[in-house]
Design an enzyme around this catalytic site. Structure first.
Site, mmCIF file in Angstrom:
data_model
loop_
_atom_site.group_PDB
_atom_site.id
_atom_site.type_symbol
_atom_site.label_atom_id
_atom_site.label_comp_id
_atom_site.label_asym_id
_atom_site.label_seq_id
_atom_site.Cartn_x
_atom_site.Cartn_y
_atom_site.Cartn_z
ATOM 1 N N ASP A 1 -4.572 -3.977 6.435
ATOM 2 C CA ASP A 1 -4.982 -4.925 5.401
ATOM 3 C C ASP A 1 -3.793 -5.827 5.071
ATOM 4 O OD1 ASP A 1 -6.673 -6.092 3.560
ATOM 5 O OD2 ASP A 1 -6.275 -4.619 1.983
ATOM 6 N N HIS A 57 -2.850 -1.460 -3.004
ATOM 7 C CA HIS A 57 -3.886 -0.431 -2.862
ATOM 8 C C HIS A 57 -3.649 0.640 -3.918
ATOM 9 C CE1 HIS A 57 -4.615 -1.537 1.624
ATOM 10 N NE2 HIS A 57 -5.167 -2.396 0.779
ATOM 11 N N SER A 101 0.862 -1.177 0.000
ATOM 12 C CA SER A 101 0.000 0.000 0.000
ATOM 13 C C SER A 101 0.900 1.229 0.000
ATOM 14 C CB SER A 101 -0.918 -0.047 1.219
ATOM 15 O OG SER A 101 -1.817 1.016 1.187
#
Lengths: 274, 198
Positions: B138, B45, B18
């Site tokens: 996540d 992401h 991310s």
């Protein structure tokens, strides 16, 4: 999240098929399994066995389950570039040969796509002469679609998408804000026929110029995608259009050769053979 | 650095990243051999409403093209895959991709947990999971699942991460096999590739 075995999923699907005549046996396994697992948590079931028991005992509960197991996440004007292609290329093309245009939203969920379409057609001046049918498997979600009431926090994204479509109006003229909700202008869907229809078990019921089935078949396995595509094919006039999601593809389906790609980026297909 | 567990039993590498992972990812993709034998499956992401550009930007740096798979596309050896914008990317048992537009998970779509967990069920002990820099948690549960299924787990060294929330969250709930700098992740992948050439 507890692990669920595929045998349990099969048992669940069998029970539902026998008792309620909905067929989930050919749903895409991983995402279906994840949604079942979420339902177990949500309703505090210890295992799939107890979920199956509850479903077989209570039809009311099954209706709730149906709403949870089907995917109802959507937005207005998802993929703005798709909507521009629809407005600037596809629909004008149909109007060259037809006075009126007919559209089927197959798997319309909470209706965001239907309102997007109505707004698009209204701005093109052809909403009143268009025939729109919107269907979904889930009676509860069809009621939501009819009502057209959405959390106001969703409207920010919808507004942004609308701007990217380059609509001709202020987006906020299409809804009224009350108590944290956006109430869509009812006149948009006056002529829309909202119906319950099951893509998997249901019959072909009419023919259309455009069938919208975007990000619906991704929840099916390839066998079921094949079967459903056959029905969609039957539901489209020759030289009519099929729109699917931007990362879906027909190339694995048996009857792919009955379509040609009109726009590969936006996944718009044209039916060229009966 | 020596890696004890390197052998040719693995069938896929899955990478999550991310905020702050772009540089690391491009370094990895530009420094693996062109003949890298396993599929590399990436869930990063990214902006939800920008469909184009990211795959192209990664492809420029990569030794092989980066592919955003279609729903139900089969996973092929040696290819590099990237989860498309605004879709979750699952790996099915038959080693095919399945996309979904379900609700965001950990505020993300694509969610790294979804890709990692489903790959773990699909590849079991034949999977290597790598989690890079990122600003939320996540991927932590996904890494745990990979470990539980017998796969090999690697996180980017938090000390090196631009934002270390993601690898730290994974380290907190799972005994991760290796904590490595990007440079050592590259070394690891090159060593791994050699095991397949003999």
């Amino acid at each position: 999240m507890q692990e669920i075995h595929i045998v349990d999923i099969r048992k669940l699907a069998e029970t539902i098929k026998e008792k309620y005549n909905y067929d989930f046996t050919n749903y895409a396994m991983s995402s279906f399994k994840r949604r079942v697992s979420r339902i177990l948590e949500l309703y505090k079931f210890n295992n799939v066995e107890s979920l199956i028991k509850k479903i077989s005992e209570s039809e009311a509960y099954f209706q709730e389950f149906l709403s949870e197991i089907t995917v109802n996440v959507t937005e207005m004007f998802r993929d703005p570039s798709f909507w521009r292609v629809l407005r600037d290329k596809i629909i004008p093309n149909i109007l060259l040969n037809h006075q009126k245009i007919s559209i089927w939203h197959a798997g319309c969920s909470s209706g965001e796509e239907v309102y997007s379409m109505a707004i698009l057609l209204k701005e093109m001046g052809i909403l009143e002469s268009s025939k729109i049918v919107a269907t979904d498997i889930d009676p509860i979600i069809i009621e939501k679609a009819k009502k057209g009431v959405y959390p106001i926090k969703n409207m920010d994204l919808n507004d942004k998408n609308y701007l990217r479509v380059q609509g001709t109006e202020d987006f906020n003229k299409y809804y009224e804000e009350k108590n944290g909700y956006a109430y869509m202008d009812k006149s948009l869907v006056e002529n829309v026929s909202f119906r319950i229809h099951d893509l998997v078990n249901g019959m072909v019921f009419s023919k259309f110029d455009i069938v919208m089935c975007r990000n619906v078949m991704i929840y099916f396995n390839q066998t079921l995608q094949n079967d459903v595509l056959k029905k969609l094919h039957e539901s489209i006039f020759k030289y009519g259009y099929l729109a699917i999601g931007s990362k879906e593809s027909l190339i694995w389906c048996e009857i792919a050769n009955k379509f040609i790609v009109v726009n590969n980026e936006e996944k718009v297909y044209k039916k060229i053979k009966e | 650095m020596r890696f004890a567990d390197i052998n040719d039993s693995y069938r896929a590498v899955v990478i999550g990243g991310s905020a702050g992972s772009f540089q690391g990812i491009t370094k990895i993709l530009s420094n693996i051999p062109e003949s890298f034998p396993l599929p590399i499956i990436m869930c990063l992401h990214r902006l939800k409403h920008v469909r184009n550009g990211f795959m192209e930007a990664l492809s420029i740096k990569s030794v092989k093209p980066v592919i955003e798979p279609y729903d139900k596309e089969g996973i092929k050896k040696g290819k590099v895959y990237l989860a498309p914008a605004n879709y979750h990317m699952y790996i099915e048992l038959g080693h095919t991709f399945a996309l979904s537009t379900e609700s965001m998970v950990n505020n993300s779509r694509p969610s790294i947990d979804i890709t990692l967990e489903s790959s773990a069920y699909s590849y079991k002990q034949r999977l290597i999971g790598i989690l890079l820099s990122g600003a939320n948690k996540d991927g932590a549960i996904g890494m745990k699942t990979i470990k539980e299924k017998g796969g090999l787990t690697i996180v980017q060294d938090p000390a090196e991460c631009l934002i270390d929330t993601m690898p730290t969250a994974a380290l907190r709930i799972t005994e991760i096999d290796y904590t490595l700098s990007i440079e050592n992740i590259i070394k690891f992948l090159n060593e791994l590739a050699k095991k397949y050439s003999n």
